[in-house]
Write an enzyme that holds these catalytic residues in place. Sequence first.
Site, short mmCIF file in Angstrom:
data_model
loop_
_atom_site.label_atom_id
_atom_site.label_comp_id
_atom_site.label_asym_id
_atom_site.label_seq_id
_atom_site.Cartn_x
_atom_site.Cartn_y
_atom_site.Cartn_z
N CYS A 260 0.86 -1.19 0.00
CA CYS A 260 0.00 0.00 0.00
C CYS A 260 0.90 1.24 0.00
O CYS A 260 1.64 1.46 0.95
CB CYS A 260 -0.89 0.00 1.24
N GLU B 12 -5.05 -8.22 -3.42
CA GLU B 12 -5.42 -8.00 -2.01
C GLU B 12 -4.64 -6.83 -1.48
O GLU B 12 -3.50 -6.60 -1.87
CB GLU B 12 -5.10 -9.28 -1.23
N ARG C 222 -9.30 -10.14 10.53
CA ARG C 222 -8.35 -9.51 9.60
C ARG C 222 -9.13 -8.96 8.43
O ARG C 222 -9.68 -9.71 7.62
CB ARG C 222 -7.32 -10.54 9.13
N ARG D 298 -9.39 -7.07 4.97
CA ARG D 298 -8.60 -6.74 3.78
C ARG D 298 -9.55 -6.51 2.61
O ARG D 298 -10.64 -7.08 2.56
CB ARG D 298 -7.63 -7.88 3.42
#
Length: 414
Positions: A81, A124, A171, A173
């Site tokens: 990212c 992802e 989590r 995502r």
Amino acid sequence: MQKLKVCELFAGVGGFRLGLENTGKYEVVWSNQWEPSTKTQHASLVYEARFGHENHSNTNLEEVPTSEIPDHDILVGGFPCQDYSVATTLKNSKGLIGKKGVLWWSIHRILSEKENKPKYLFFENVDRLLKSPSSQRGRDFAVMLKSLNNLGYAVEWRVINAAEYGMPQRRRRVFFLGYHKSTEIYKTLQETSPTKWVLERGTIASAFSVKKQGVPISFSLEKNLVSLSNSFNLEKGLSPFLNSGICMGNEVHTLKTAAEYYGPPGVISDILEEQLPDSEFNIPEADIPKWEYLKGAKKEIRKTKDGFEYNYSEGSMVFPDALDQPSRTIITGEGGKSPSRFKHVVQTSTGLRRLFPVELERLNMFPDNHTKLEGISNTKRAFFMGNALVVGVVEQMGNGLFQKIDALEEQLQS
């Protein structure tokens, strides 16, 4: 239908590969893993130990010629990212460059230069991607969607929290799938109402059931990528991208959805090993007050290095972690003995302890001891799991995609 050929970028220790190969429907024909900040390429060493070194590249992706990457059906990866802003260059008549070192543009370059473009994309990222950067919320995702549209792909996305579908870790995502305009899925998507696709007909909906929350939003992306990058959401309001959506031909349709799952939850107690009495993971009595302080609620005055005083406050965290709940998100700083607010601590018959590397692997649904290798420390193994994805999410999504392709091909033939 034959197995789909996969090219895996930013492979880490192989979470995407494990998830897809677990389905028996995908075959990885080329992979790349390069960590720029370390001399020893630990993740790549683990990857090669588990999957072999054939067709695996441990070179900076920016320096790999597209001609060296074999043709494939699906390009996958959990890319870093970063800041995805676009600039123009006078020397390049195409006019599009990203900042050097921003690996999204390596994906873009491969897709641009491949004569036989992959039919499908599966990526992802952290869910923050949908609202970054803070100065133009949503711009980075808009740039990605627009650049993929320009290359002939429609995209659908969803933010998935693994724990909401019975997996043992919370989590969150964002996962997104791309379909090239030459595919039957693209053509079907063209003929389907966007909301119906997101809620029922889409690939992600078939793998992870959802219900609608709120009103769908639609908007167009500017046709010019550079002006889109410069002008998107300059008002600094909320990101227009909700947690589910599709983008096709510069048109975005986005919708807030909630997970629909009625199976048993995955919880920490499911993944625990037997306690070892003399383990290095046991927490010494003397350290417990430090752990309690870090995990506890705080309201205190703190000082910066320059001597500036400010009020600091934070809420308390469950300590030790609740065994009848999914775990909190594993972060890269999970390893090491030092007390920390964010590391997991469990109560066992012999006292408090941190999680073993094999338990962290189980929280990400990796095979036991996948990252165990000579020369790889327990701290590094924890770091890998902080960077990894939940294998079960990839497996379910991979199954959903394969079944969608297979069903549409059968319809064509009948």
